[in-house]
Enzyme design. Structure first.
Site, PDB file in Angstrom:
ATOM      1  N   LYS A 100       0.842  -1.202   0.000  1.00  0.00           N
ATOM      2  CA  LYS A 100       0.000   0.000   0.000  1.00  0.00           C
ATOM      3  C   LYS A 100       0.873   1.246   0.000  1.00  0.00           C
ATOM      4  O   LYS A 100       0.610   2.199  -0.737  1.00  0.00           O
ATOM      5  CB  LYS A 100      -0.917  -0.006   1.235  1.00  0.00           C
ATOM      6  CG  LYS A 100      -2.053  -1.016   1.118  1.00  0.00           C
ATOM      7  CD  LYS A 100      -2.808  -1.224   2.428  1.00  0.00           C
ATOM      8  CE  LYS A 100      -3.818  -2.362   2.271  1.00  0.00           C
ATOM      9  NZ  LYS A 100      -4.442  -2.765   3.538  1.00  0.00           N
ATOM     10  N   ASP A 117     -11.195   2.907   4.028  1.00  0.00           N
ATOM     11  CA  ASP A 117     -11.512   1.470   3.995  1.00  0.00           C
ATOM     12  C   ASP A 117     -13.017   1.240   3.864  1.00  0.00           C
ATOM     13  O   ASP A 117     -13.449   0.133   3.523  1.00  0.00           O
ATOM     14  CB  ASP A 117     -11.070   0.828   5.320  1.00  0.00           C
ATOM     15  CG  ASP A 117      -9.872  -0.091   5.154  1.00  0.00           C
ATOM     16  OD1 ASP A 117      -9.664  -0.604   4.043  1.00  0.00           O
ATOM     17  OD2 ASP A 117      -9.163  -0.289   6.159  1.00  0.00           O
ATOM     18  N   GLN A 156      -4.788  -1.580   9.604  1.00  0.00           N
ATOM     19  CA  GLN A 156      -4.705  -2.914   8.988  1.00  0.00           C
ATOM     20  C   GLN A 156      -5.304  -3.966   9.925  1.00  0.00           C
ATOM     21  O   GLN A 156      -4.974  -4.026  11.107  1.00  0.00           O
ATOM     22  CB  GLN A 156      -3.231  -3.241   8.669  1.00  0.00           C
ATOM     23  CG  GLN A 156      -3.005  -4.527   7.906  1.00  0.00           C
ATOM     24  CD  GLN A 156      -3.585  -4.511   6.487  1.00  0.00           C
ATOM     25  OE1 GLN A 156      -3.662  -3.477   5.845  1.00  0.00           O
ATOM     26  NE2 GLN A 156      -4.026  -5.664   6.017  1.00  0.00           N
TER      27      GLN A 156
HETATM   28  N1  GUN Z   1      -7.098  -6.875   6.086  1.00  0.00           N
HETATM   29  C1  GUN Z   1      -7.503  -7.611   5.032  1.00  0.00           C
HETATM   30  N2  GUN Z   1      -8.148  -6.839   4.136  1.00  0.00           N
HETATM   31  C2  GUN Z   1      -8.156  -5.598   4.631  1.00  0.00           C
HETATM   32  C3  GUN Z   1      -8.676  -4.351   4.160  1.00  0.00           C
HETATM   33  O1  GUN Z   1      -9.273  -4.235   3.090  1.00  0.00           O
HETATM   34  N3  GUN Z   1      -8.461  -3.290   4.974  1.00  0.00           N
HETATM   35  C4  GUN Z   1      -7.822  -3.383   6.161  1.00  0.00           C
HETATM   36  N4  GUN Z   1      -7.691  -2.296   6.884  1.00  0.00           N
HETATM   37  N5  GUN Z   1      -7.338  -4.514   6.621  1.00  0.00           N
HETATM   38  C5  GUN Z   1      -7.501  -5.608   5.856  1.00  0.00           C
END
Ligand code: GUN
Length: 294
Positions: free
Chosen positions: A54, A121, A98
């Site tokens: 990311k 998100d 995350q």
């Molecule tokens: N863990 C797995 N997928 C995601 C996501 O789309 N966002 C976040 N913040 N954590 C994740």
């Protein structure tokens, strides 16, 4: 005839290119640079890989990307305090914590502490509510289902009237928001889960099949309607034997080798949904920065 392989990596790269270009214009016109803060708690190796990807993509798009790493044994207040600081920082347009979080932390309280306007998100109840009401213009839509939808639209167009969509998995991150998006596009939507009776008989009705359960290669070739579009959200690490040596391999929730012979189109793992999720995170962050500029 074998299925078309949907190249999520190439589509994500195109999207990132256009995001970079739009970012450069915005920076020139307003002086505002999109800022994305990513919070990671602990050292889960898979999460670290995702967070690194990311950050790399955010920088390639011309964003400010700040990673906050908190120790595994962080208290609830440590995380909440950091979020409040980021909520108040005008240079931060997107905040992402995350998941999963260590077990002492309350995931729901933490995701709900993020300002809805910075919740790139799309996990805040306000954004979930707007999406469920069909207001995708105002809501931040969760990145994985939003990315899946773009790939589905590429193949079937924006109107899915008359098509059966089956989602395997009822998570808040993928299954439920995916259902809202497919419903808005006029598909007839079924969500299946671990308590569904005779799952293959349901998936065999799907013109659009989305697998998001987190079980390696669970969806077999004979679960798929010939010609269906299959979107594989799973990312599972399995051990395979290569010339007598045990190797790690990344596979989806779909048995790709079987499915590719039946489906009309299918996303590979890796190189399908994963890169699209990251591209959509960038798009949400750019949208948030643009809103702050207007
Ligand atoms: N863990 C797995 N997928 C995601 C996501 O789309 N966002 C976040 N913040 N954590 C994740």
């Amino acid at each position: 005839m074998a299925a078309t392989i949907i190249d999520g990596k190439a589509k994500a790269a195109e999207l990132s290119e256009s995001i970079s270009a739009a970012t450069a214009v915005m920076v020139k016109q307003t002086g505002i640079k999109p800022g994305l803060s990513v919070v990671i708690v602990g050292e889960d190796p898979a999460s670290q890989v995702y967070v690194r990807n990311k950050k790399r993509t955010a920088e390639a798009c011309g964003f400010n990307s700040i990673q906050h790493t908190l120790p595994e044994d962080s208290a609830q207040d440590d995380v909440i305090n950091l979020i409040e600081q980021l909520n108040a920082d005008p240079a931060v347009h997107g905040i992402l914590v995350q998941l999963p979080l260590p077990s002492q932390l309350n995931e729901e309280k933490i995701t709900q502490a993020i300002l809805p306007g910075k919740d790139v998100d799309g996990f805040h109840f306000q954004n979930i509510g707007m999406l469920t009401a069909g207001n995708t213009d105002s809501a931040f839509v969760p990145c994985t289902p939003a990315g899946c939808m773009l790939m589905i639209e590429d193949h079937l167009g924006k109107d899915l009237s008359g098509l059966n969509a089956v989602i395997v998995g009822r998570s808040n991150i993928v299954g439920k928001p995916m259902a809202s998006l497919l419903l808005k596009a006029n598909a007839t939507v079924t969500i299946c889960h671990s308590r569904t009776r005779d799952l293959p008989s349901v998936t065999r009705n799907a013109d659009i099949l989305v697998a998001a359960v987190g079980r390696a290669q669970m969806v077999k070739g004979d679960w798929i309607k010939p010609g269906a579009i299959v979107i594989d959200v799973g990312i599972n690490r399995i051990q395979v034997d290569v010339d007598g040596a045990s190797k790690n391999r990344l596979v989806g929730d779909v048995d790709f080798d079987e499915a590719v012979r039946v489906a009309g189109a299918i996303t590979p793992v890796p190189g399908g949904v994963g890169p699209m999720t990251i591209a959509l995170l960038m798009l949400n962050t750019l949208r948030s920065a643009k809103r702050s500029a207007s």
